[in-house]
Design a protein around this motif. Structure first.
Motif, PDB file in Angstrom:
ATOM      1  N   LEU A 104       0.844  -1.185   0.000  1.00 16.80           N
ATOM      2  CA  LEU A 104       0.000   0.000   0.000  1.00 16.80           C
ATOM      3  C   LEU A 104       0.881   1.237   0.000  1.00 16.80           C
ATOM      4  CD1 LEU A 104      -3.083   0.757   0.207  1.00 16.80           C
ATOM      5  CD2 LEU A 104      -2.610   1.249   2.625  1.00 16.80           C
ATOM      6  N   LEU A 105       0.643   2.128  -0.952  1.00 15.02           N
ATOM      7  CA  LEU A 105       1.392   3.373  -1.092  1.00 15.02           C
ATOM      8  C   LEU A 105       0.428   4.545  -1.177  1.00 15.02           C
ATOM      9  CD1 LEU A 105       4.010   2.317  -3.817  1.00 15.02           C
ATOM     10  CD2 LEU A 105       4.404   2.523  -1.346  1.00 15.02           C
ATOM     11  N   PRO A 106       0.915   5.772  -0.894  1.00 10.32           N
ATOM     12  CA  PRO A 106       0.070   6.950  -1.146  1.00 10.32           C
ATOM     13  C   PRO A 106      -0.252   7.026  -2.634  1.00 10.32           C
ATOM     14  CG  PRO A 106       2.045   7.540   0.113  1.00 10.32           C
ATOM     15  CD  PRO A 106       2.246   6.145  -0.373  1.00 10.32           C
ATOM     16  N   SER A 107      -1.467   7.438  -2.973  1.00 10.78           N
ATOM     17  CA  SER A 107      -1.794   7.597  -4.385  1.00 10.78           C
ATOM     18  C   SER A 107      -1.075   8.820  -4.956  1.00 10.78           C
ATOM     19  CB  SER A 107      -3.308   7.705  -4.586  1.00 10.78           C
ATOM     20  OG  SER A 107      -3.824   8.851  -3.936  1.00 10.78           O
ATOM     21  N   PHE A 108      -1.163   8.995  -6.261  1.00 10.29           N
ATOM     22  CA  PHE A 108      -0.313   9.950  -6.960  1.00 10.29           C
ATOM     23  C   PHE A 108      -1.064  11.241  -7.281  1.00 10.29           C
ATOM     24  CE2 PHE A 108       1.393   5.740  -8.780  1.00 10.29           C
ATOM     25  CZ  PHE A 108       2.054   5.473  -7.591  1.00 10.29           C
ATOM     26  N   ASP A 365       1.104   9.264 -16.699  1.00  7.11           N
ATOM     27  CA  ASP A 365       1.593   8.398 -15.620  1.00  7.11           C
ATOM     28  C   ASP A 365       2.738   9.084 -14.882  1.00  7.11           C
ATOM     29  OD1 ASP A 365       2.408   6.404 -13.928  1.00  7.11           O
ATOM     30  OD2 ASP A 365       2.559   4.853 -15.466  1.00  7.11           O
ATOM     31  N   VAL A 366       2.468   9.623 -13.693  1.00  4.45           N
ATOM     32  CA  VAL A 366       3.521  10.320 -12.962  1.00  4.45           C
ATOM     33  C   VAL A 366       4.499   9.355 -12.287  1.00  4.45           C
ATOM     34  CG1 VAL A 366       2.269  12.478 -12.583  1.00  4.45           C
ATOM     35  CG2 VAL A 366       2.016  10.605 -10.947  1.00  4.45           C
ATOM     36  N   LEU A 367       4.141   8.072 -12.153  1.00  3.61           N
ATOM     37  CA  LEU A 367       5.129   7.124 -11.624  1.00  3.61           C
ATOM     38  C   LEU A 367       6.290   6.985 -12.599  1.00  3.61           C
ATOM     39  CD1 LEU A 367       5.688   5.300  -9.193  1.00  3.61           C
ATOM     40  CD2 LEU A 367       4.686   3.400 -10.475  1.00  3.61           C
ATOM     41  N   GLU A 368       6.016   7.136 -13.889  1.00  2.10           N
ATOM     42  CA  GLU A 368       7.099   7.164 -14.876  1.00  2.10           C
ATOM     43  C   GLU A 368       8.055   8.315 -14.605  1.00  2.10           C
ATOM     44  OE1 GLU A 368       5.570   7.490 -18.792  1.00  2.10           O
ATOM     45  OE2 GLU A 368       4.952   5.383 -18.931  1.00  2.10           O
ATOM     46  N   LYS A 369       7.503   9.438 -14.136  1.00  6.17           N
ATOM     47  CA  LYS A 369       8.336  10.602 -13.852  1.00  6.17           C
ATOM     48  C   LYS A 369       9.301  10.320 -12.706  1.00  6.17           C
ATOM     49  CE  LYS A 369       6.482  13.502 -16.850  1.00  6.17           C
ATOM     50  NZ  LYS A 369       7.237  14.206 -17.901  1.00  6.17           N
ATOM     51  N   ALA A 370       8.843   9.568 -11.714  1.00  5.96           N
ATOM     52  CA  ALA A 370       9.730   9.214 -10.606  1.00  5.96           C
ATOM     53  C   ALA A 370      10.890   8.356 -11.105  1.00  5.96           C
ATOM     54  CB  ALA A 370       8.951   8.487  -9.516  1.00  5.96           C
ATOM     55  N   LYS A 371      10.578   7.388 -11.951  1.00  7.56           N
ATOM     56  CA  LYS A 371      11.647   6.551 -12.509  1.00  7.56           C
ATOM     57  C   LYS A 371      12.599   7.381 -13.360  1.00  7.56           C
ATOM     58  CE  LYS A 371      12.457   2.396 -15.308  1.00  7.56           C
ATOM     59  NZ  LYS A 371      11.817   1.252 -16.014  1.00  7.56           N
ATOM     60  N   LYS A 390       8.285  10.494  -3.869  1.00  9.78           N
ATOM     61  CA  LYS A 390       7.678  11.809  -3.613  1.00  9.78           C
ATOM     62  C   LYS A 390       7.436  12.575  -4.901  1.00  9.78           C
ATOM     63  CE  LYS A 390      11.033  13.420  -0.995  1.00  9.78           C
ATOM     64  NZ  LYS A 390      12.188  12.486  -1.100  1.00  9.78           N
ATOM     65  N   ILE A 391       8.180  12.275  -5.963  1.00 10.76           N
ATOM     66  CA  ILE A 391       7.962  12.922  -7.253  1.00 10.76           C
ATOM     67  C   ILE A 391       6.573  12.587  -7.778  1.00 10.76           C
ATOM     68  CG2 ILE A 391       8.724  12.990  -9.665  1.00 10.76           C
ATOM     69  CD1 ILE A 391      10.645  14.416  -7.854  1.00 10.76           C
ATOM     70  N   ALA A 392       6.139  11.340  -7.567  1.00  6.62           N
ATOM     71  CA  ALA A 392       4.826  10.914  -8.056  1.00  6.62           C
ATOM     72  C   ALA A 392       3.696  11.305  -7.122  1.00  6.62           C
ATOM     73  CB  ALA A 392       4.813   9.399  -8.278  1.00  6.62           C
ATOM     74  N   THR A 393       3.949  11.301  -5.814  1.00  4.75           N
ATOM     75  CA  THR A 393       2.867  11.537  -4.845  1.00  4.75           C
ATOM     76  C   THR A 393       2.665  13.011  -4.515  1.00  4.75           C
ATOM     77  OG1 THR A 393       4.322  11.370  -2.913  1.00  4.75           O
ATOM     78  CG2 THR A 393       3.353   9.315  -3.752  1.00  4.75           C
ATOM     79  N   GLY A 394       3.585  13.868  -4.947  1.00  5.40           N
ATOM     80  CA  GLY A 394       3.516  15.270  -4.558  1.00  5.40           C
ATOM     81  C   GLY A 394       4.010  15.501  -3.145  1.00  5.40           C
ATOM     82  N   GLY A 395       4.752  14.552  -2.599  1.00  6.57           N
ATOM     83  CA  GLY A 395       5.339  14.746  -1.267  1.00  6.57           C
ATOM     84  C   GLY A 395       5.325  13.520  -0.378  1.00  6.57           C
ATOM     85  N   PRO A 396       4.166  12.920  -0.106  1.00  7.86           N
ATOM     86  CA  PRO A 396       4.120  11.818   0.859  1.00  7.86           C
ATOM     87  C   PRO A 396       4.910  10.594   0.409  1.00  7.86           C
ATOM     88  CG  PRO A 396       1.920  12.703   0.465  1.00  7.86           C
ATOM     89  CD  PRO A 396       2.818  13.308  -0.564  1.00  7.86           C
ATOM     90  N   THR A 397       5.632  10.013   1.342  1.00  3.81           N
ATOM     91  CA  THR A 397       6.284   8.723   1.157  1.00  3.81           C
ATOM     92  C   THR A 397       6.039   7.903   2.413  1.00  3.81           C
ATOM     93  OG1 THR A 397       8.363   9.645   2.011  1.00  3.81           O
ATOM     94  CG2 THR A 397       8.118   9.539  -0.380  1.00  3.81           C
ATOM     95  N   SER A 398       6.108   6.597   2.294  1.00  3.43           N
ATOM     96  CA  SER A 398       5.892   5.749   3.468  1.00  3.43           C
ATOM     97  C   SER A 398       6.948   5.995   4.532  1.00  3.43           C
ATOM     98  CB  SER A 398       5.911   4.271   3.056  1.00  3.43           C
ATOM     99  OG  SER A 398       4.892   3.998   2.117  1.00  3.43           O
ATOM    100  N   LEU A 399       8.188   6.180   4.091  1.00  2.15           N
ATOM    101  CA  LEU A 399       9.311   6.403   5.000  1.00  2.15           C
ATOM    102  C   LEU A 399       9.902   7.779   4.746  1.00  2.15           C
ATOM    103  CD1 LEU A 399      11.122   2.949   4.536  1.00  2.15           C
ATOM    104  CD2 LEU A 399       9.376   3.546   6.234  1.00  2.15           C
TER     105      LEU A 399
END
Length: 453
Positions: A104-108, A365-371, A390-399
Protein backbone atom coordinates in the motif's frame (compact mmCIF):
# COMPACT_ATOMS: atom_id res chain seq x y z
CA UNK A 1 -2.49 13.52 -48.66
CA UNK A 2 -4.05 15.83 -46.10
CA UNK A 3 -5.58 14.96 -42.75
CA UNK A 4 -8.62 16.67 -41.31
CA UNK A 5 -9.20 16.96 -37.59
CA UNK A 6 -12.51 15.30 -36.68
CA UNK A 7 -13.49 16.53 -33.24
CA UNK A 8 -17.22 15.93 -33.37
CA UNK A 9 -19.00 14.32 -30.42
CA UNK A 10 -19.95 11.37 -32.63
CA UNK A 11 -16.36 10.67 -33.64
CA UNK A 12 -15.17 11.03 -30.07
CA UNK A 13 -17.72 8.69 -28.57
CA UNK A 14 -17.49 6.01 -31.28
CA UNK A 15 -13.74 5.98 -31.76
CA UNK A 16 -11.47 3.47 -30.14
CA UNK A 17 -9.30 5.18 -27.54
CA UNK A 18 -6.24 6.08 -29.56
CA UNK A 19 -2.95 6.27 -27.76
CA UNK A 20 -0.41 5.13 -30.33
CA UNK A 21 2.45 3.26 -28.71
CA UNK A 22 1.34 3.65 -25.13
CA UNK A 23 0.56 -0.02 -24.84
CA UNK A 24 -1.66 -0.94 -21.90
CA UNK A 25 -3.10 2.52 -21.37
CA UNK A 26 -6.45 1.93 -23.14
CA UNK A 27 -7.15 -1.13 -20.98
CA UNK A 28 -6.41 0.86 -17.85
CA UNK A 29 -8.73 3.65 -18.96
CA UNK A 30 -11.57 1.25 -19.77
CA UNK A 31 -11.08 -0.52 -16.44
CA UNK A 32 -11.22 2.81 -14.63
CA UNK A 33 -14.37 3.75 -16.55
CA UNK A 34 -16.14 0.55 -15.56
CA UNK A 35 -15.06 0.97 -11.96
CA UNK A 36 -16.33 4.56 -11.91
CA UNK A 37 -19.74 3.41 -13.10
CA UNK A 38 -20.36 0.47 -10.79
CA UNK A 39 -17.93 0.15 -7.90
CA UNK A 40 -17.31 2.21 -4.83
CA UNK A 41 -16.60 0.86 -1.40
CA UNK A 42 -18.76 1.54 1.61
CA UNK A 43 -17.71 4.69 3.53
CA UNK A 44 -16.40 2.63 6.45
CA UNK A 45 -14.49 -0.61 5.99
CA UNK A 46 -11.37 -2.58 6.85
CA UNK A 47 -8.68 -3.20 4.25
CA UNK A 48 -6.73 -6.19 5.48
CA UNK A 49 -3.83 -8.29 4.19
CA UNK A 50 -1.78 -5.34 3.00
CA UNK A 51 1.96 -4.69 3.22
CA UNK A 52 3.37 -1.48 4.71
CA UNK A 53 6.94 -0.20 4.69
CA UNK A 54 8.29 0.18 8.23
CA UNK A 55 11.94 1.18 7.85
CA UNK A 56 15.22 0.65 6.06
CA UNK A 57 17.59 -2.27 6.53
CA UNK A 58 21.13 -0.93 6.97
CA UNK A 59 24.63 -2.34 6.87
CA UNK A 60 27.53 -0.17 8.00
CA UNK A 61 25.22 2.83 7.71
CA UNK A 62 24.20 2.05 4.14
CA UNK A 63 20.61 1.27 3.19
CA UNK A 64 20.58 -2.24 1.78
CA UNK A 65 16.86 -2.94 1.74
CA UNK A 66 13.40 -1.93 2.89
CA UNK A 67 11.64 -3.48 5.88
CA UNK A 68 7.93 -4.26 5.63
CA UNK A 69 5.18 -5.94 7.60
CA UNK A 70 1.64 -7.05 6.99
CA UNK A 71 -1.13 -4.95 8.44
CA UNK A 72 -4.73 -3.80 8.08
CA UNK A 73 -6.17 -0.32 8.01
CA UNK A 74 -9.55 0.98 9.06
CA UNK A 75 -11.16 3.55 6.75
CA UNK A 76 -13.88 5.77 8.16
CA UNK A 77 -15.48 8.68 6.32
CA UNK A 78 -12.73 8.85 3.75
CA UNK A 79 -9.83 8.87 6.20
CA UNK A 80 -7.52 6.29 7.68
CA UNK A 81 -8.84 5.83 11.21
CA UNK A 82 -6.43 3.16 12.45
CA UNK A 83 -3.50 1.00 11.41
CA UNK A 84 -3.71 -2.52 12.86
CA UNK A 85 -0.59 -4.73 13.00
CA UNK A 86 -0.79 -8.20 11.49
CA UNK A 87 -2.75 -10.48 13.79
CA UNK A 88 -4.44 -7.64 15.64
CA UNK A 89 -8.18 -7.70 16.29
CA UNK A 90 -10.27 -6.12 13.55
CA UNK A 91 -13.25 -3.90 14.39
CA UNK A 92 -16.58 -5.67 14.51
CA UNK A 93 -19.38 -4.72 12.17
CA UNK A 94 -17.36 -3.21 9.30
CA UNK A 95 -17.12 -4.50 5.75
CA UNK A 96 -13.81 -6.22 5.10
CA UNK A 97 -11.80 -6.06 1.91
CA UNK A 98 -8.67 -8.07 1.15
CA UNK A 99 -5.60 -6.29 -0.19
CA UNK A 100 -4.22 -9.52 -1.62
CA UNK A 101 -0.89 -9.16 0.17
CA UNK A 102 0.02 -6.13 -1.96
CA UNK A 103 2.03 -3.06 -0.98
CA UNK A 104 0.00 0.00 0.00
CA UNK A 105 1.39 3.37 -1.09
CA UNK A 106 0.07 6.95 -1.15
CA UNK A 107 -1.79 7.60 -4.38
CA UNK A 108 -0.31 9.95 -6.96
CA UNK A 109 -0.83 13.61 -7.85
CA UNK A 110 -0.44 15.10 -11.33
CA UNK A 111 0.41 18.72 -10.61
CA UNK A 112 0.70 20.05 -14.15
CA UNK A 113 -1.60 18.79 -16.86
CA UNK A 114 -3.87 20.32 -19.51
CA UNK A 115 -7.10 18.34 -19.24
CA UNK A 116 -9.03 20.82 -21.35
CA UNK A 117 -7.01 20.54 -24.56
CA UNK A 118 -6.45 16.80 -24.93
CA UNK A 119 -7.32 14.68 -27.97
CA UNK A 120 -7.21 11.61 -25.72
CA UNK A 121 -10.26 9.38 -26.03
CA UNK A 122 -10.87 10.32 -29.64
CA UNK A 123 -9.37 9.31 -32.97
CA UNK A 124 -5.69 9.80 -33.70
CA UNK A 125 -4.94 13.34 -34.83
CA UNK A 126 -1.78 13.36 -36.96
CA UNK A 127 0.72 15.79 -35.42
CA UNK A 128 1.93 18.58 -37.66
CA UNK A 129 5.24 20.42 -37.74
CA UNK A 130 5.06 23.59 -35.71
CA UNK A 131 5.02 26.82 -37.65
CA UNK A 132 5.86 30.08 -35.96
CA UNK A 133 6.82 28.66 -32.55
CA UNK A 134 4.57 29.39 -29.57
CA UNK A 135 2.87 32.22 -31.46
CA UNK A 136 1.98 29.78 -34.23
CA UNK A 137 0.49 27.32 -31.75
CA UNK A 138 -1.57 30.07 -30.15
CA UNK A 139 -2.85 31.10 -33.59
CA UNK A 140 -3.84 27.48 -34.21
CA UNK A 141 -5.76 27.45 -30.93
CA UNK A 142 -7.90 30.36 -32.07
CA UNK A 143 -9.63 28.08 -34.58
CA UNK A 144 -9.02 24.66 -32.98
CA UNK A 145 -10.34 25.19 -29.45
CA UNK A 146 -13.80 26.45 -30.46
CA UNK A 147 -14.23 23.28 -32.53
CA UNK A 148 -13.31 21.19 -29.50
CA UNK A 149 -15.70 22.86 -27.05
CA UNK A 150 -18.64 20.46 -27.61
CA UNK A 151 -16.51 17.47 -26.57
CA UNK A 152 -14.36 19.03 -23.84
CA UNK A 153 -16.12 17.29 -20.96
CA UNK A 154 -16.02 13.86 -22.61
CA UNK A 155 -12.36 14.18 -23.53
CA UNK A 156 -11.35 15.47 -20.09
CA UNK A 157 -13.30 12.67 -18.42
CA UNK A 158 -11.57 10.00 -20.47
CA UNK A 159 -8.20 11.46 -19.58
CA UNK A 160 -9.13 11.48 -15.90
CA UNK A 161 -10.01 7.79 -16.21
CA UNK A 162 -6.55 7.17 -17.63
CA UNK A 163 -4.95 9.04 -14.74
CA UNK A 164 -6.96 7.06 -12.21
CA UNK A 165 -5.93 3.77 -13.79
CA UNK A 166 -2.32 4.90 -13.41
CA UNK A 167 -2.77 5.54 -9.68
CA UNK A 168 -3.41 9.30 -9.78
CA UNK A 169 -6.30 10.60 -7.69
CA UNK A 170 -5.60 14.34 -7.86
CA UNK A 171 -4.71 16.71 -10.66
CA UNK A 172 -4.05 20.40 -10.97
CA UNK A 173 -5.19 21.23 -14.46
CA UNK A 174 -4.11 24.25 -16.43
CA UNK A 175 -7.16 25.56 -18.27
CA UNK A 176 -7.16 28.06 -21.14
CA UNK A 177 -8.58 31.54 -20.61
CA UNK A 178 -8.15 33.56 -23.78
CA UNK A 179 -9.84 36.17 -25.99
CA UNK A 180 -11.56 33.51 -28.09
CA UNK A 181 -12.64 30.97 -25.46
CA UNK A 182 -13.15 33.39 -22.59
CA UNK A 183 -14.02 31.42 -19.45
CA UNK A 184 -15.83 28.55 -21.22
CA UNK A 185 -13.03 26.04 -20.62
CA UNK A 186 -13.00 26.77 -16.90
CA UNK A 187 -16.77 26.38 -16.67
CA UNK A 188 -16.90 23.11 -18.64
CA UNK A 189 -13.87 21.55 -16.97
CA UNK A 190 -15.13 22.43 -13.52
CA UNK A 191 -18.47 20.77 -14.31
CA UNK A 192 -16.76 17.63 -15.63
CA UNK A 193 -14.47 17.33 -12.61
CA UNK A 194 -17.15 17.98 -10.04
CA UNK A 195 -18.99 14.89 -11.30
CA UNK A 196 -15.99 12.90 -10.06
CA UNK A 197 -15.46 14.43 -6.63
CA UNK A 198 -15.94 11.06 -4.92
CA UNK A 199 -13.02 9.48 -6.75
CA UNK A 200 -10.83 12.33 -7.97
CA UNK A 201 -9.59 15.59 -6.49
CA UNK A 202 -8.72 18.64 -8.53
CA UNK A 203 -7.58 22.23 -8.78
CA UNK A 204 -7.99 24.45 -11.84
CA UNK A 205 -5.50 27.06 -12.98
CA UNK A 206 -6.90 29.81 -15.21
CA UNK A 207 -4.13 29.88 -17.80
CA UNK A 208 -3.81 33.02 -19.99
CA UNK A 209 -2.08 31.27 -22.89
CA UNK A 210 -2.18 34.44 -25.07
CA UNK A 211 -0.84 36.69 -22.32
CA UNK A 212 -2.45 38.28 -19.27
CA UNK A 213 -1.72 41.98 -19.71
CA UNK A 214 -0.86 42.02 -23.41
CA UNK A 215 -4.14 40.30 -24.36
CA UNK A 216 -6.19 42.52 -22.02
CA UNK A 217 -7.36 39.49 -20.06
CA UNK A 218 -7.39 40.85 -16.51
CA UNK A 219 -11.22 41.20 -16.35
CA UNK A 220 -11.64 37.77 -18.00
CA UNK A 221 -9.22 36.21 -15.52
CA UNK A 222 -11.20 37.66 -12.63
CA UNK A 223 -14.33 36.17 -14.17
CA UNK A 224 -12.54 32.80 -14.39
CA UNK A 225 -11.76 33.00 -10.68
CA UNK A 226 -15.43 33.65 -9.99
CA UNK A 227 -16.32 30.72 -12.26
CA UNK A 228 -14.39 28.28 -10.10
CA UNK A 229 -10.68 28.46 -10.94
CA UNK A 230 -8.57 27.91 -7.84
CA UNK A 231 -5.33 29.43 -9.14
CA UNK A 232 -4.36 32.47 -11.17
CA UNK A 233 -2.08 31.49 -14.03
CA UNK A 234 0.51 33.45 -15.94
CA UNK A 235 2.77 33.13 -18.95
CA UNK A 236 6.36 34.27 -19.56
CA UNK A 237 6.10 37.89 -18.40
CA UNK A 238 8.92 39.24 -20.58
CA UNK A 239 8.96 36.90 -23.58
CA UNK A 240 5.18 36.65 -24.11
CA UNK A 241 3.36 39.18 -21.95
CA UNK A 242 5.47 42.16 -22.90
CA UNK A 243 6.51 43.52 -19.52
CA UNK A 244 7.73 41.63 -16.48
CA UNK A 245 6.65 44.03 -13.73
CA UNK A 246 3.16 44.70 -15.11
CA UNK A 247 2.53 41.04 -15.86
CA UNK A 248 3.71 39.67 -12.51
CA UNK A 249 2.02 42.42 -10.52
CA UNK A 250 -1.31 41.92 -12.31
CA UNK A 251 -1.20 38.17 -11.69
CA UNK A 252 -0.33 38.55 -8.03
CA UNK A 253 -2.93 41.28 -7.50
CA UNK A 254 -5.71 39.01 -8.78
CA UNK A 255 -4.54 36.26 -6.44
CA UNK A 256 -4.43 38.59 -3.43
CA UNK A 257 -7.72 40.36 -3.99
CA UNK A 258 -9.62 37.18 -4.89
CA UNK A 259 -7.86 34.98 -2.33
CA UNK A 260 -6.58 32.45 -4.86
CA UNK A 261 -3.35 30.57 -5.48
CA UNK A 262 -0.79 31.25 -8.24
CA UNK A 263 0.69 28.88 -10.81
CA UNK A 264 2.69 30.53 -13.59
CA UNK A 265 4.06 29.00 -16.79
CA UNK A 266 7.64 30.28 -16.73
CA UNK A 267 9.50 28.94 -19.75
CA UNK A 268 11.80 31.87 -20.48
CA UNK A 269 15.43 31.12 -19.59
CA UNK A 270 18.15 33.23 -18.08
CA UNK A 271 17.98 36.62 -16.43
CA UNK A 272 14.40 37.54 -17.34
CA UNK A 273 13.03 34.34 -15.85
CA UNK A 274 15.06 34.79 -12.65
CA UNK A 275 13.88 38.39 -12.37
CA UNK A 276 10.26 37.20 -12.54
CA UNK A 277 10.89 34.59 -9.84
CA UNK A 278 12.45 37.19 -7.56
CA UNK A 279 9.58 39.63 -8.08
CA UNK A 280 7.07 36.88 -7.26
CA UNK A 281 9.07 36.06 -4.12
CA UNK A 282 9.11 39.74 -3.15
CA UNK A 283 5.31 39.82 -3.34
CA UNK A 284 4.95 36.70 -1.20
CA UNK A 285 7.24 38.29 1.40
CA UNK A 286 4.96 41.33 1.53
CA UNK A 287 1.80 39.21 1.50
CA UNK A 288 2.34 36.22 3.83
CA UNK A 289 -1.17 34.95 3.01
CA UNK A 290 0.33 33.70 -0.27
CA UNK A 291 2.80 31.36 1.46
CA UNK A 292 2.13 27.79 0.34
CA UNK A 293 -0.11 28.99 -2.49
CA UNK A 294 2.42 29.86 -5.22
CA UNK A 295 3.86 27.42 -7.77
CA UNK A 296 6.45 28.09 -10.46
CA UNK A 297 5.79 25.74 -13.36
CA UNK A 298 8.72 24.73 -15.58
CA UNK A 299 11.07 27.51 -14.36
CA UNK A 300 13.78 26.78 -16.90
CA UNK A 301 15.68 29.88 -15.83
CA UNK A 302 16.81 28.01 -12.70
CA UNK A 303 19.14 26.02 -14.96
CA UNK A 304 21.11 29.20 -15.70
CA UNK A 305 22.21 29.66 -12.09
CA UNK A 306 25.52 28.61 -10.59
CA UNK A 307 25.36 26.23 -7.63
CA UNK A 308 25.76 29.04 -5.05
CA UNK A 309 23.12 31.16 -6.82
CA UNK A 310 20.71 28.23 -6.99
CA UNK A 311 21.29 27.43 -3.31
CA UNK A 312 20.56 31.03 -2.33
CA UNK A 313 17.37 31.29 -4.38
CA UNK A 314 16.17 27.80 -3.41
CA UNK A 315 16.63 28.65 0.27
CA UNK A 316 14.45 31.71 -0.22
CA UNK A 317 11.78 29.76 -2.13
CA UNK A 318 11.65 27.14 0.61
CA UNK A 319 11.32 29.80 3.33
CA UNK A 320 8.38 31.33 1.44
CA UNK A 321 6.87 27.91 0.71
CA UNK A 322 6.96 28.57 -3.05
CA UNK A 323 6.88 25.26 -4.92
CA UNK A 324 8.19 24.23 -8.34
CA UNK A 325 6.25 22.03 -10.79
CA UNK A 326 8.49 20.40 -13.35
CA UNK A 327 7.95 17.90 -16.14
CA UNK A 328 11.66 17.07 -15.68
CA UNK A 329 13.33 16.94 -19.14
CA UNK A 330 11.84 19.37 -21.61
CA UNK A 331 13.34 19.86 -25.04
CA UNK A 332 16.71 18.51 -23.97
CA UNK A 333 16.84 20.56 -20.78
CA UNK A 334 17.37 18.98 -17.36
CA UNK A 335 16.15 20.84 -14.30
CA UNK A 336 18.28 21.15 -11.11
CA UNK A 337 15.75 19.19 -9.04
CA UNK A 338 18.29 17.76 -6.53
CA UNK A 339 19.50 21.27 -5.66
CA UNK A 340 15.94 22.43 -5.02
CA UNK A 341 15.09 19.41 -2.89
CA UNK A 342 18.29 19.80 -0.89
CA UNK A 343 17.14 23.23 0.28
CA UNK A 344 13.62 22.07 1.12
CA UNK A 345 11.73 23.33 -1.93
CA UNK A 346 8.58 21.34 -2.63
CA UNK A 347 8.97 19.88 -6.10
CA UNK A 348 5.96 18.52 -7.96
CA UNK A 349 5.67 16.89 -11.34
CA UNK A 350 2.99 16.51 -13.97
CA UNK A 351 2.40 14.93 -17.34
CA UNK A 352 1.61 18.27 -19.03
CA UNK A 353 0.33 17.67 -22.58
CA UNK A 354 -1.27 14.26 -23.07
CA UNK A 355 -2.21 13.70 -26.70
CA UNK A 356 -2.83 17.27 -27.82
CA UNK A 357 -1.64 19.73 -30.44
CA UNK A 358 1.37 20.64 -28.31
CA UNK A 359 2.66 17.10 -27.79
CA UNK A 360 1.46 13.54 -28.42
CA UNK A 361 3.95 11.88 -26.07
CA UNK A 362 2.44 12.48 -22.62
CA UNK A 363 1.54 9.19 -20.92
CA UNK A 364 -0.59 10.41 -18.03
CA UNK A 365 1.59 8.40 -15.62
CA UNK A 366 3.52 10.32 -12.96
CA UNK A 367 5.13 7.12 -11.62
CA UNK A 368 7.10 7.16 -14.88
CA UNK A 369 8.34 10.60 -13.85
CA UNK A 370 9.73 9.21 -10.61
CA UNK A 371 11.65 6.55 -12.51
CA UNK A 372 12.87 9.15 -14.99
CA UNK A 373 14.11 11.33 -12.13
CA UNK A 374 16.11 8.37 -10.78
CA UNK A 375 17.73 7.85 -14.16
CA UNK A 376 18.47 11.55 -14.67
CA UNK A 377 19.88 12.33 -11.26
CA UNK A 378 21.64 9.08 -10.40
CA UNK A 379 19.25 8.02 -7.64
CA UNK A 380 20.21 4.42 -8.32
CA UNK A 381 20.35 2.74 -4.89
CA UNK A 382 17.49 1.43 -2.75
CA UNK A 383 17.34 4.61 -0.69
CA UNK A 384 17.36 7.04 -3.60
CA UNK A 385 14.78 5.11 -5.63
CA UNK A 386 12.54 4.73 -2.58
CA UNK A 387 12.60 8.43 -1.77
CA UNK A 388 11.93 9.34 -5.41
CA UNK A 389 8.34 8.26 -4.86
CA UNK A 390 7.68 11.81 -3.61
CA UNK A 391 7.96 12.92 -7.25
CA UNK A 392 4.83 10.91 -8.06
CA UNK A 393 2.87 11.54 -4.84
CA UNK A 394 3.52 15.27 -4.56
CA UNK A 395 5.34 14.75 -1.27
CA UNK A 396 4.12 11.82 0.86
CA UNK A 397 6.28 8.72 1.16
CA UNK A 398 5.89 5.75 3.47
CA UNK A 399 9.31 6.40 5.00
CA UNK A 400 10.91 9.78 5.64
CA UNK A 401 14.54 10.59 4.90
CA UNK A 402 15.58 9.07 8.24
CA UNK A 403 13.77 5.84 7.46
CA UNK A 404 10.94 6.42 9.93
CA UNK A 405 7.44 5.30 8.97
CA UNK A 406 5.36 8.44 8.41
CA UNK A 407 2.54 7.05 6.23
CA UNK A 408 -0.12 5.84 6.70
CA UNK A 409 -1.14 7.43 9.98
CA UNK A 410 -4.57 7.93 11.56
CA UNK A 411 -6.11 11.08 10.15
CA UNK A 412 -4.49 10.75 6.71
CA UNK A 413 -6.85 10.90 3.75
CA UNK A 414 -7.52 7.40 2.41
CA UNK A 415 -5.88 8.29 -0.92
CA UNK A 416 -3.88 5.19 -1.69
CA UNK A 417 -2.85 2.62 -4.26
CA UNK A 418 -2.16 -1.11 -4.06
CA UNK A 419 0.71 -2.47 -6.15
CA UNK A 420 2.23 -5.96 -6.50
CA UNK A 421 5.69 -4.92 -5.29
CA UNK A 422 7.83 -5.60 -2.25
CA UNK A 423 8.72 -1.95 -1.61
CA UNK A 424 8.58 1.58 -3.04
CA UNK A 425 11.90 1.14 -4.82
CA UNK A 426 10.61 -1.88 -6.71
CA UNK A 427 7.34 -0.11 -7.53
CA UNK A 428 9.27 2.79 -9.10
CA UNK A 429 11.97 0.78 -10.85
CA UNK A 430 9.65 -1.87 -12.26
CA UNK A 431 6.67 0.45 -12.78
CA UNK A 432 4.44 -1.92 -10.84
CA UNK A 433 0.84 -2.21 -12.06
CA UNK A 434 -1.67 -0.23 -10.04
CA UNK A 435 -4.16 -2.90 -9.07
CA UNK A 436 -6.52 -0.86 -6.87
CA UNK A 437 -6.66 2.92 -6.53
CA UNK A 438 -8.56 4.80 -3.82
CA UNK A 439 -9.55 8.43 -3.32
CA UNK A 440 -11.15 9.40 -0.03
CA UNK A 441 -11.58 5.70 0.64
CA UNK A 442 -13.62 5.20 -2.53
CA UNK A 443 -12.39 2.76 -5.13
CA UNK A 444 -11.44 4.89 -8.14
CA UNK A 445 -9.86 2.24 -10.40
CA UNK A 446 -9.03 -1.44 -10.34
CA UNK A 447 -10.75 -4.06 -8.20
CA UNK A 448 -10.51 -5.95 -4.94
CA UNK A 449 -12.01 -9.35 -4.14
CA UNK A 450 -14.39 -9.64 -1.23
CA UNK A 451 -12.75 -11.16 1.81
CA UNK A 452 -14.13 -13.41 4.50
CA UNK A 453 -13.86 -11.63 7.84
Amino acid sequence: MTHSIDLSRRSLLTATVAVGALGAMPALAEQAKATQAKATLAPDYVLKNIVLETGYAREAGEVIGTLTQKAAIVVRQGKIAAVIPDGGALPVGLAVRDGGGMLLLPSFRDMHIHLDKTFYGGPWVPPRKRKGGIAGQIKLENTLLPKMLPTLEERASKLVELLQGNGTTFARSQCNVDPVIGTKHVELLRHALEQRNATFGHEIVAFPQHGLVSANLIPTMRAAMAAGATHVGGIDPTAVDGGMEKSVDAMMDIAITMKKGVDIHLHEPGASGIAAIRRIADTVEREPSLKGKVTLSHSFSLMSLSEPELAELATRLAALDISVASTLPFGGRIMPIPGLLAKGVKVYTGTDSVMDHWSVFGSGDVLEKAKLACQLYGWSDEYGISQSLKIATGGPTSLNAAGEQVWPKPGDAADMVLVPASCSAEAVARQAPRKAVFHGGNLAAGALPDAVA
